[in-house]
Design a protein around this motif. Sequence first.
Motif: not given
Length: 120
Positions: A2-14, A33-37, A89-98
């Motif tokens: 974890e952490g080597l290739n993790n990206k924070f991505i925000a997208v708007s989409y339909k 108000e994008p979708f972030c992951f 911190d973003e990686i840890q929060e993402a892991i917690r949410l999953v």
Amino acid sequence: MEGLNNKFIAVSYKLTAREGEQEAVLEETKKDEPFCFVSEVGMTLDEFEQQVVNRAAGEKFSFTLDRPGVSFTLTFEGDVIENRQATPDEIQEAIRLVAQAQSGGCGGCGGCGSQEGGCN
């Protein structure tokens, strides 16, 4: 790791579903108000992540997913708002949410902001 290739991505989409001649909008996000992951932690459909993970901020995307055994197709159209290396911190929060989603809930009042009750 974890952490080597993790990206924070925000997208708007339909997201639309099409079955024959019928089409319906299933979900739509806005640029403000994008979708972030965070990538590589299981927050999104693998196919979705693969389509956007290497796109730069400002790039548009459009792709269709055909799922075996399903009579409709899903089409995503949108823009990449942000794509950068995720912070620890973003990686840890993402892991917690999953983990929370996989367990069926938070199991306690950790400050999710829900007014629905149900906290133990």
